[in-house]
Write a protein that holds these residues in place. Structure first.
Motif, short mmCIF file in Angstrom:
data_model
loop_
_atom_site.label_atom_id
_atom_site.label_comp_id
_atom_site.label_asym_id
_atom_site.label_seq_id
_atom_site.Cartn_x
_atom_site.Cartn_y
_atom_site.Cartn_z
N ASP A 86 -36.51 64.03 5.27
CA ASP A 86 -35.72 62.86 5.64
C ASP A 86 -36.52 61.83 6.45
OD1 ASP A 86 -33.51 64.06 4.46
OD2 ASP A 86 -33.01 65.11 6.31
N ILE A 87 -37.74 62.17 6.83
CA ILE A 87 -38.56 61.27 7.64
C ILE A 87 -39.44 60.46 6.71
CG2 ILE A 87 -40.35 61.10 9.40
CD1 ILE A 87 -39.38 63.78 10.49
N ALA A 88 -39.21 59.18 6.66
CA ALA A 88 -40.06 58.30 5.84
C ALA A 88 -41.39 58.12 6.53
CB ALA A 88 -39.38 56.96 5.63
N SER A 89 -42.44 57.98 5.75
CA SER A 89 -43.74 57.68 6.32
C SER A 89 -43.70 56.32 6.98
CB SER A 89 -44.81 57.68 5.23
OG SER A 89 -44.99 58.97 4.74
N PRO A 90 -44.52 56.13 8.02
CA PRO A 90 -44.52 54.82 8.68
C PRO A 90 -44.93 53.74 7.68
CG PRO A 90 -46.38 56.16 9.41
CD PRO A 90 -45.53 57.02 8.52
N GLU A 99 -47.98 64.10 2.53
CA GLU A 99 -46.82 63.21 2.51
C GLU A 99 -46.63 62.49 3.84
OE1 GLU A 99 -44.86 62.28 -0.05
OE2 GLU A 99 -46.22 63.41 -1.32
N VAL A 100 -46.78 63.22 4.93
CA VAL A 100 -46.58 62.65 6.26
C VAL A 100 -47.65 61.61 6.60
CG1 VAL A 100 -46.73 63.26 8.72
CG2 VAL A 100 -45.31 64.61 7.21
N CYS A 101 -48.83 61.77 6.03
CA CYS A 101 -49.97 60.91 6.37
C CYS A 101 -50.23 59.82 5.34
CB CYS A 101 -51.22 61.77 6.56
SG CYS A 101 -51.10 62.90 7.95
N ARG A 102 -49.23 59.44 4.57
CA ARG A 102 -49.42 58.34 3.62
C ARG A 102 -49.57 57.03 4.36
NH1 ARG A 102 -44.68 58.07 -0.01
NH2 ARG A 102 -43.80 59.64 1.33
N GLY A 103 -50.42 56.16 3.84
CA GLY A 103 -50.62 54.85 4.47
C GLY A 103 -51.53 54.96 5.67
N MET A 104 -51.47 53.95 6.52
CA MET A 104 -52.31 53.91 7.70
C MET A 104 -51.62 54.66 8.84
SD MET A 104 -53.24 52.56 10.82
CE MET A 104 -52.12 51.23 11.13
N VAL A 151 -44.26 65.33 14.70
CA VAL A 151 -45.46 65.69 13.95
C VAL A 151 -46.68 65.60 14.86
CG1 VAL A 151 -47.00 65.02 12.05
CG2 VAL A 151 -44.53 64.87 11.75
N GLY A 152 -47.56 66.58 14.73
CA GLY A 152 -48.86 66.56 15.39
C GLY A 152 -49.89 67.17 14.46
N ILE A 153 -50.89 66.40 14.11
CA ILE A 153 -51.97 66.90 13.25
C ILE A 153 -53.26 66.77 14.03
CG2 ILE A 153 -53.20 66.65 11.06
CD1 ILE A 153 -50.53 65.53 9.94
N PHE A 154 -53.88 67.91 14.30
CA PHE A 154 -55.05 68.00 15.16
C PHE A 154 -56.24 68.44 14.32
CE2 PHE A 154 -51.10 69.06 17.24
CZ PHE A 154 -51.06 68.13 18.27
N THR A 155 -57.33 67.69 14.39
CA THR A 155 -58.48 67.94 13.53
C THR A 155 -59.78 67.91 14.33
OG1 THR A 155 -57.31 66.76 11.75
CG2 THR A 155 -59.67 67.13 11.44
N HIS A 156 -60.64 68.88 14.06
CA HIS A 156 -62.01 68.88 14.57
C HIS A 156 -62.93 68.91 13.35
CE1 HIS A 156 -60.26 69.80 18.40
NE2 HIS A 156 -59.94 71.03 18.05
N GLY A 157 -64.05 68.22 13.44
CA GLY A 157 -64.99 68.24 12.33
C GLY A 157 -66.20 67.38 12.60
N ARG A 159 -45.80 77.88 15.57
CA ARG A 159 -45.48 79.18 15.00
C ARG A 159 -45.62 79.14 13.47
NH1 ARG A 159 -41.69 78.68 19.24
NH2 ARG A 159 -39.99 78.09 17.87
N PRO A 160 -46.50 80.02 12.94
CA PRO A 160 -46.71 80.05 11.49
C PRO A 160 -45.39 80.19 10.72
CG PRO A 160 -48.28 81.47 12.62
CD PRO A 160 -47.29 81.01 13.65
N CYS A 161 -45.28 79.40 9.68
CA CYS A 161 -44.12 79.39 8.77
C CYS A 161 -42.84 78.89 9.43
CB CYS A 161 -43.88 80.76 8.15
SG CYS A 161 -45.30 81.36 7.23
N GLU A 162 -42.89 78.52 10.69
CA GLU A 162 -41.71 78.01 11.37
C GLU A 162 -41.93 76.59 11.88
OE1 GLU A 162 -39.10 79.04 15.35
OE2 GLU A 162 -40.22 80.66 14.38
N ARG A 163 -43.10 76.33 12.45
CA ARG A 163 -43.43 75.00 12.99
C ARG A 163 -44.77 74.51 12.48
NH1 ARG A 163 -41.34 74.63 19.21
NH2 ARG A 163 -39.14 74.56 18.67
N THR A 164 -45.08 74.88 11.26
CA THR A 164 -46.32 74.42 10.64
C THR A 164 -45.99 73.59 9.41
OG1 THR A 164 -46.46 76.47 9.37
CG2 THR A 164 -47.73 76.37 11.42
N LEU A 165 -46.93 72.76 9.04
CA LEU A 165 -46.78 71.97 7.82
C LEU A 165 -47.69 72.54 6.74
CD1 LEU A 165 -46.94 68.35 9.31
CD2 LEU A 165 -44.92 69.67 8.69
N THR A 166 -47.25 72.46 5.52
CA THR A 166 -48.09 72.84 4.39
C THR A 166 -49.03 71.68 4.09
OG1 THR A 166 -46.61 71.89 2.73
CG2 THR A 166 -46.21 74.21 3.38
N ALA A 167 -50.03 71.94 3.27
CA ALA A 167 -50.95 70.88 2.86
C ALA A 167 -50.19 69.74 2.21
CB ALA A 167 -52.01 71.45 1.91
#
Length: 179
Positions: free
Chosen positions: A173-177, A44-49, A107-113, A31-39
């Motif tokens: 509050d969620i540290a990156s892995p 931040e969530v995808c730092r590291g491997m 977290v779920g990040i789904f990408t096509h490209g 749901r936009p603005c409720e269950r989405t992440l900003t850029a």
């Protein structure tokens, strides 16, 4: 963070347009603005491997999925594989690719490209390869035993990306892995 303000702007525009053009079913979950992440949250969530599930397609049009190390740099995923791996053969013939990064239900990040080789064997390196290689050397270290010619790296140039979180506010509050 490796993203410039232009990278963040481009990523946010992609996230917004991807969700806006998605099905009503997907928008009922993400749901936009409720269950989405900003850029910025994605970065931040995808730092590291991050371990990604990567889907490629065989010459018969059959999907194949495998796991790879993913690194989010400049608003795009970077992945590597052995040049003789099935996914490398698939991407050489058909560069369409899909990836998923999941962290439980948080977290779920789904990408096509499209996958662009950064250090191809048959032509000059991509202009971004030296910076990506420097990042990878810093991340993985180099004790002299790593043969950089044994891995081909790809940048995934996204055409569609949706970033979901069951509770985006809690991500603070969620540290990156660990890297």
């Amino acid at each position: 963070m490796f993203e410039s303000s232009a990278d963040l702007h481009r990523l946010q525009a992609l996230l917004d347009s991807s969700l806006a053009g998605s099905t009503d079913h997907l928008k009922s979950i993400v749901r936009p603005c409720e269950r989405t992440l900003t850029a910025r949250q994605v970065v931040e969530v995808c730092r590291g491997m991050c371990t990604l599930a990567v889907a490629t397609v065989t010459r018969r049009g059959e999907p194949r999925i495998s796991a790879v190390d993913g690194h989010f740099l400049n608003g795009r995923w970077v992945i590597g594989t052995h040049p003789r791996a099935a996914k490398a053969r698939h991407l050489a013939a058909r560069p369409a690719i899909s990836t998923t990064y999941l962290r439980g239900e948080q977290v779920g990040i789904f990408t096509h490209g499209r996958a662009t080789p950064l250090n191809p064997r048959d032509r000059p390196d991509d202009p971004t390869w030296p910076d990506v290689r420097e990042y990878l050397l810093e991340h993985y270290g180099d004790d002299g035993t790593w043969d950089w010619d044994e891995v081909v790296y790809y940048r995934i140039d996204p055409t569609w990306m949706v970033a979901y979180s069951d509770d985006p506010a809690a991500l603070v509050d969620i540290a990156s892995p660990p890297a």
